[in-house]
Design an enzyme around this catalytic site. Structure first.
Site, PDB file in Angstrom:
ATOM      1  N   ARG A  53       0.900  -1.174   0.076  1.00 16.24           N
ATOM      2  CA  ARG A  53       0.017   0.070  -0.069  1.00 16.24           C
ATOM      3  C   ARG A  53       0.693   1.050   0.020  1.00 16.24           C
ATOM      4  O   ARG A  53       0.598   2.254  -0.518  1.00 16.24           O
ATOM      5  CB  ARG A  53      -0.988   0.040   1.322  1.00 16.24           C
ATOM      6  CG  ARG A  53      -1.502   1.381   1.311  1.00 16.24           C
ATOM      7  CD  ARG A  53      -2.789   1.356   2.271  1.00 16.24           C
ATOM      8  NE  ARG A  53      -2.700   0.546   3.348  1.00 16.24           N
ATOM      9  CZ  ARG A  53      -1.971   0.983   4.485  1.00 16.24           C
ATOM     10  NH1 ARG A  53      -1.335   2.022   4.598  1.00 16.24           N
ATOM     11  NH2 ARG A  53      -1.986  -0.056   5.555  1.00 16.24           N
ATOM     12  N   TYR A 105     -16.753  16.437 -14.842  1.00 19.98           N
ATOM     13  CA  TYR A 105     -17.159  15.021 -14.964  1.00 19.98           C
ATOM     14  C   TYR A 105     -18.382  14.761 -13.892  1.00 19.98           C
ATOM     15  O   TYR A 105     -18.061  15.214 -12.684  1.00 19.98           O
ATOM     16  CB  TYR A 105     -16.086  14.124 -14.727  1.00 19.98           C
ATOM     17  CG  TYR A 105     -16.618  12.793 -14.591  1.00 19.98           C
ATOM     18  CD1 TYR A 105     -17.313  12.091 -15.398  1.00 19.98           C
ATOM     19  CD2 TYR A 105     -16.042  12.034 -13.343  1.00 19.98           C
ATOM     20  CE1 TYR A 105     -17.581  10.813 -15.105  1.00 19.98           C
ATOM     21  CE2 TYR A 105     -16.523  10.773 -12.945  1.00 19.98           C
ATOM     22  CZ  TYR A 105     -17.168   9.983 -13.828  1.00 19.98           C
ATOM     23  OH  TYR A 105     -17.490   8.704 -13.716  1.00 19.98           O
ATOM     24  N   LYS A 202      -8.680   5.882 -18.780  1.00 18.54           N
ATOM     25  CA  LYS A 202      -8.816   6.381 -20.098  1.00 18.54           C
ATOM     26  C   LYS A 202      -7.770   6.213 -21.094  1.00 18.54           C
ATOM     27  O   LYS A 202      -7.136   5.255 -21.242  1.00 18.54           O
ATOM     28  CB  LYS A 202      -9.305   7.989 -19.922  1.00 18.54           C
ATOM     29  CG  LYS A 202     -10.370   7.822 -18.935  1.00 18.54           C
ATOM     30  CD  LYS A 202     -11.780   7.213 -19.288  1.00 18.54           C
ATOM     31  CE  LYS A 202     -12.891   7.335 -18.107  1.00 18.54           C
ATOM     32  NZ  LYS A 202     -12.848   7.061 -16.743  1.00 18.54           N
TER      33      LYS A 202
HETATM   34  N1  PLP Z   1     -12.072  12.656 -14.588  1.00 12.79           N
HETATM   35  C1  PLP Z   1     -12.632  12.582 -15.597  1.00 12.79           C
HETATM   36  C2  PLP Z   1     -12.477  13.768 -16.598  1.00 12.79           C
HETATM   37  C3  PLP Z   1     -13.631  11.368 -15.833  1.00 12.79           C
HETATM   38  O1  PLP Z   1     -13.828  11.307 -17.406  1.00 12.79           O
HETATM   39  C4  PLP Z   1     -13.691  10.418 -15.214  1.00 12.79           C
HETATM   40  C5  PLP Z   1     -14.415   9.340 -15.466  1.00 12.79           C
HETATM   41  O2  PLP Z   1     -15.111   8.980 -16.429  1.00 12.79           O
HETATM   42  C6  PLP Z   1     -12.839  10.370 -13.673  1.00 12.79           C
HETATM   43  C7  PLP Z   1     -12.277  11.413 -13.693  1.00 12.79           C
HETATM   44  C8  PLP Z   1     -13.049   9.301 -12.849  1.00 12.79           C
HETATM   45  O3  PLP Z   1     -12.499   8.331 -13.135  1.00 12.79           O
HETATM   46  P1  PLP Z   1     -12.426   6.648 -12.676  1.00 12.79           P
HETATM   47  O4  PLP Z   1     -13.811   6.479 -13.736  1.00 12.79           O
HETATM   48  O5  PLP Z   1     -11.133   6.075 -13.430  1.00 12.79           O
HETATM   49  O6  PLP Z   1     -12.830   6.737 -11.595  1.00 12.79           O
END
Ligand code: PLP
Length: 398
Positions: A53, A105, A202
């Site tokens: 961790r 988001y 992503k």
């Molecule tokens: N930030 C953005 C711009 C996103 O599009 C996303 C998810 O779609 C996140 C953060 C959160 O990421 P995660 O789904 O890996 O937790």
């Protein structure tokens, strides 16, 4: 386990198998260290890695790669993108003020609004592309600014240098979510931000088989503080996810460069179609943020959103697509499509969505690595089914 002077049970042997063995194999690909814990040579001599961790060599490989990509002094790989977005919030306290984009988001909106409702800090959602709104937001003290540019899902472009200048005047930390472009196309730390966060789920991983995140800081002390909180709250990424993410990241530049070429072509074609009311893509000269994007980005990315004209049934369109997969997420090798109001931004109350300009007619595309002609064929064939023959004739007659 070293040679013992006594015989042990099978279960002891099994538990000790391979534990604490020093290895020196010159493998070209970095090894995957799954071990949860590390043997101490001496009880008074704490090893560099003691517990996964807190630190793991496979995760370190990825952290080093991401720091290099973003020009960061240090950083930490987290279990999810949301864990990454949440981590800098550990640095602020009740009463502190956060400024966030009004079309961030949906999960980020949920996190900020719910933590603020509990009294962890105050939050204000602002259209960061509107100088008057920024002027008003910065009239009072600000402690942390979150910027997401291009924003999700409307691809609004915020002038990062201008935002940083405003934030510095009030000593606020600037955190940029760089998920939409990846370090291949934008480096927020070079634009003056203090921290950059990613959902590595992503573009960085790019293969839709890992959920992960990263937080990278411009200064070592800041990185150390973030690392401390990641360990303390237990949100560091797993070794296997780190291994896969590093493996995926090796093709980041090649993937996103190809994907954005296709996105540009598709955006241009859709822009000329009468069944499309509006295309949101920063690579179009008609996009209000085009010039800023050109100045602060190294490319326009491979995300685009579309608002259909009246007469297009959005649900019928999504159902008719054959190559695009209807799914949340983005940035993978495969083309995805979603209706943000019902999917990625469902966590936002309808009023907040309306305020941010996210309508039920909005569709977001993540352009993948398929051939652009096939993607175009899929889009136009779905548009034909979604528009209906009688309305199609009406368009042709216009
Ligand atoms: N930030 C953005 C711009 C996103 O599009 C996303 C998810 O779609 C996140 C953060 C959160 O990421 P995660 O789904 O890996 O937790």
């Amino acid at each position: 386990m070293s040679e013992l002077n006594f015989a042990v049970q099978a279960q002891t042997k099994l538990a000790a198998q391979g534990v604490g063995v020093k290895r020196d194999v010159r493998s070209v690909a970095p090894p995957l260290y799954l071990s949860a814990t590390y043997a101490w040579d001496d009880p008074e001599d704490k090893p560099g890695y003691d517990y996964s961790r807190s630190g793991n060599p496979t995760r370190t490989e990825l952290e080093r790669a991401l720091c290099d990509l973003e020009g960061a002094a240090g950083g930490v790989v987290t279990a999810t993108g949301m864990a990454a977005v949440n981590l800098p919030l550990c640095l602020i306290k009740p009463g502190d003020r956060v400024i966030a984009p009004h079309d961030c988001y949906g999960g980020t909106y949920r996190l900020l609004s719910h933590r603020a409702a509990k009294g962890d800090f105050e939050v204000e959602f602002v259209d960061q592309t509107d100088p008057a709104a920024l002027e008003e937001a910065f009239a009072k003290d600000v402690d942390l600014v979150l910027v997401e540019t291009p924003s999700n899902p409307l691809l609004r472009i915020t002038d990062v240098c201008d935002l940083v200048a405003r934030a510095k005047a009030t000593n606020a930390l600037v955190v940029a979510d760089n998920t939409f472009l990846s370090p291949a196309l934008q480096n927020p730390l070079a634009l003056g931000c203090d921290i950059v966060v990613h959902s590595t789920t992503k573009y960085i991983n790019g293969h839709s088989d890992v959920v992960g995140g990263a937080v990278l800081a411009a200064r070592k002390e800041l990185a150390d503080e973030l690392y401390w909180w990641a360990n303390c709250t237990g949100v560091t990424g797993s070794p296997f996810d780190s291994y896969l993410t590093l493996r995926g990241a090796r093709t980041l530049f090649t993937r996103i460069e190809r994907q954005q070429l296709t996105a540009q072509t598709i955006a241009q074609i859709l822009q000329d179609d009468p069944r499309v009311a509006r295309v949101y893509y920063p690579g179009l000269e008609t996009h209000p943020g085009h010039e800023i994007a050109k100045a602060q980005q190294k490319g326009f990315g491979a995300m685009l959103s579309v608002e259909f004209a009246k007469g297009v049934d959005t649900i019928a369109f999504l159902r008719a697509l054959e190559i695009f997969t209807v799914a949340e997420s983005l940035g993978g090798f495969e083309s995805l499509v979603c209706a943000p109001a019902a999917m990625t931004h469902a966590a936002m109350p309808p009023e907040a969505r309306a305020e941010a300009g996210i309508s039920d007619r909005l569709v977001r595309f993540s352009i993948g690595l398929e051939h652009e002609e096939d993607l175009s064929k899929d889009l136009f064939s779905a548009l034909r089914s979604a528009y209906g023959k009688s309305t199609l004739r009406a368009v042709a007659a216009e």
